[in-house]
Design a protein around this motif. Structure first.
Motif, short mmCIF file in Angstrom:
data_model
loop_
_atom_site.label_atom_id
_atom_site.label_comp_id
_atom_site.label_asym_id
_atom_site.label_seq_id
_atom_site.Cartn_x
_atom_site.Cartn_y
_atom_site.Cartn_z
N SER A 1 0.81 -1.22 0.00
CA SER A 1 0.00 0.00 0.00
C SER A 1 0.84 1.27 0.00
N TRP A 2 2.10 1.16 -0.37
CA TRP A 2 3.03 2.27 -0.23
C TRP A 2 2.74 3.46 -1.14
N THR B 1 -3.02 -8.98 9.02
CA THR B 1 -4.36 -8.62 9.46
C THR B 1 -4.74 -7.25 8.95
N LYS B 2 -3.75 -6.35 8.82
CA LYS B 2 -3.97 -5.00 8.34
C LYS B 2 -2.64 -4.40 7.93
N HIS B 3 -2.55 -3.94 6.69
CA HIS B 3 -1.35 -3.22 6.24
C HIS B 3 -1.55 -1.73 6.51
N HIS B 4 -0.63 -0.90 6.07
CA HIS B 4 -0.67 0.53 6.39
C HIS B 4 -1.92 1.22 5.83
N ASP B 5 -2.51 0.63 4.77
CA ASP B 5 -3.68 1.25 4.15
C ASP B 5 -4.92 1.21 5.03
N GLY B 6 -4.89 0.42 6.11
CA GLY B 6 -6.00 0.38 7.04
C GLY B 6 -7.12 -0.58 6.70
N PHE B 7 -6.96 -1.36 5.61
CA PHE B 7 -7.99 -2.33 5.25
C PHE B 7 -7.80 -3.60 6.08
N LYS C 1 1.09 -0.78 12.86
CA LYS C 1 0.74 0.20 13.90
C LYS C 1 0.22 1.50 13.27
N ALA C 2 0.60 1.76 12.04
CA ALA C 2 0.08 2.91 11.31
C ALA C 2 -1.22 2.50 10.62
N ASP C 3 -2.11 3.46 10.42
CA ASP C 3 -3.37 3.19 9.73
C ASP C 3 -3.76 4.44 8.97
N TRP C 4 -3.50 4.43 7.67
CA TRP C 4 -3.71 5.62 6.85
C TRP C 4 -5.19 5.88 6.56
N ARG D 1 4.36 9.01 5.46
CA ARG D 1 3.81 7.82 6.09
C ARG D 1 3.34 8.08 7.52
N TYR D 2 3.65 9.25 8.04
CA TYR D 2 3.42 9.55 9.45
C TYR D 2 1.98 10.01 9.69
N ALA D 3 1.63 10.15 10.96
CA ALA D 3 0.35 10.75 11.32
C ALA D 3 0.26 12.14 10.69
#
Length: 437
Positions: free
Chosen positions: A55-56, A115-121, A169-172, A187-189
């Motif tokens: 998801s980069w 279970t969940k990549h950075h894209d939040g799905f 731990k990130a969720d975009w 990629r940050y908050a």
């Protein structure tokens, strides 16, 4: 090793960190972990549907992910269209039993699933987000295996493969990480948690809720593998891991927590990515190597050769580590044929030579082009094939009872052993410890 992808989070300091506070139950679990030696990690989600580098591409500053072909030219359009893939993703050929059987045949002892990549799905039925595989918006939600994590864990456990969870731990997608109306800083908050502490507090609670949910509803869980190493106190993205870990281990006391690149009490083992460390870490460790160029499915991806995979496996185990190999399932739910071909070869190889891999520890000897492992009963010597070579058994301080060439099934005698080149990736010699010949 040249760093070709900017998604590789690395902390060389924590890779050489020693254990400080380690409960007895976790010490014992780490011994178990080091016996397993070889695992498989599946990166699967909406990025398989898009056929892009996980998801980069959603992260504007991570332009490396778009250099060889942005999925959409405009970043706002890209994000809009990508997040809408939840309505398109429909892996109707997903069969967790086949996944588990193929992994078992390949010789894998444990598995990790995204279970969940950075894209939040979310690839499981979370109650804390509607952006999930089981949402009514998803075509797949009425499928018997819609809660894919549940059925993957069930199928793998039924064949004797231990299960673990990858979680970013990130969720975009989460409104408390990338706040609607704010421009995310890479990629940050999208905000500084020091300036919006209540928003960050809410996000921390979201992460805690999901991790507790995963351990309560999808256990037994042996490993919790936390990705997103930039979510750390240095970036003011501080998660309350003391509280989170306490709650998780109240559910499963021997849970290994791998807070990647963070160090401290909750990086129970370290995870060099796409490399074999020149200096082995002081903690237990696991090299992460995808079978292809990418972790997730990308059409026409470049796969490593079987010889390359075996060389990495032997080298890692001889250094005292584990290896976890990455497979990216296709958008229809099947595993790529290229990956299955390597897995089949791997299984055949391990049936013959696995005794020198599983439940071994390094043998403290460096000699020419040999790699060594050992159990309490035997020493295993691996030599990469190429030209003729020899082994002088006087280099071993132990007395040797028998010597077997596992590659040819020959019993050998003598102090200097001579070998011809062979078609196998390695010639493997078993030296049984005991009374002298």
């Amino acid at each position: 090793m040249k760093k070709i992808r900017n998604d590789i989070e690395e902390n060389l300091t924590t890779q050489q960190e020693e254990y400080q506070h380690l409960p007895q139950v976790i010490q014992e679990k780490l011994e178990w972990f080091q016996n397993q030696k070889i695992g498989i990690i599946f990166h699967w989600g909406l990025y398989a549907e898009a056929g892009i580098v996980e998801s980069w591409q959603l992260s504007e500053e991570d332009d490396w992910a778009r250099k060889k072909g942005a999925w959409r030219e405009d970043i706002d359009t890209l994000r809009h269209d990508y997040w809408a893939l939840n309505k398109q993703f429909n892996p109707v050929n997903f069969n967790p039993t086949i996944w588990a059987e193929k992994a078992k045949e390949a010789g894998f002892k444990y598995s990790l699933f995204t279970t969940k990549h950075h894209d939040g799905f979310n690839m499981y039925d979370t109650k804390y987000s509607e952006y999930k595989i089981t949402s009514p918006e998803t075509k797949f939600h009425n499928h018997p295996h819609a809660d894919v994590l549940k059925y993957i864990n069930q199928a793998f456990q039924e064949v004797g493969i231990h299960t673990g969870l990858y979680y970013s731990k990130a969720d975009w997608y989460a409104k408390d990480y990338w706040v609607p109306g704010q421009r995310p800083r890479g990629r940050y908050a999208s905000y500084d948690p020091r300036e919006q502490p209540e928003t960050w507090k809410s996000y921390n609670q979201f992460v805690e809720n999901q991790l507790v949910e995963l351990c309560e509803n999808y256990g037994p869980v042996d490993i919790l593998w936390l990705d997103g190493g930039w979510v750390n106190s240095a970036n003011n993205e501080f998660l309350d891991m003391d509280t989170i870990a306490e709650k998780l281990r109240a559910i499963q006391s021997d849970l290994l927590i791998v807070d990647r690149t963070i160090g401290g009490d909750y990086e129970n083992y370290v995870t060099p990515e796409r490399k074999i460390p020149e200096i082995p870490p002081k903690k237990a460790w696991e090299s992460n190597i995808p079978l292809a160029k990418n972790w997730g499915y990308v059409p026409n991806d470049q796969y490593k050769s079987f010889d390359e995979i075996i060389q990495a496996l032997v080298q890692v185990v001889a250094l005292g580590g584990n290896i976890i190999l990455g497979v990216g399932p296709k958008p229809d739910g099947t595993l790529p044929e290229e990956a299955l071909a390597i897995m089949s070869q791997l299984g055949d190889w391990l049936k013959r030579y696995g005794q020198g891999i599983y439940e071994t520890r390094p043998y403290p000897l460096s000699h020419d082009n040999w790699f060594f492992t050992q159990t309490t009963e035997a020493i295993y010597a691996f030599h990469k094939n190429g030209t003729a070579f020899e082994l002088d058994t006087s280099i071993f301080p132990e007395t040797i009872a028998t010597i077997t060439n596992l590659t040819t099934d020959e019993e050998l005698t003598g102090s200097t052993l001579h070998f011809n080149a062979h078609s196998e990736p390695f010639t493997v010699i078993k030296l049984t410890k005991g009374a002298s010949l």
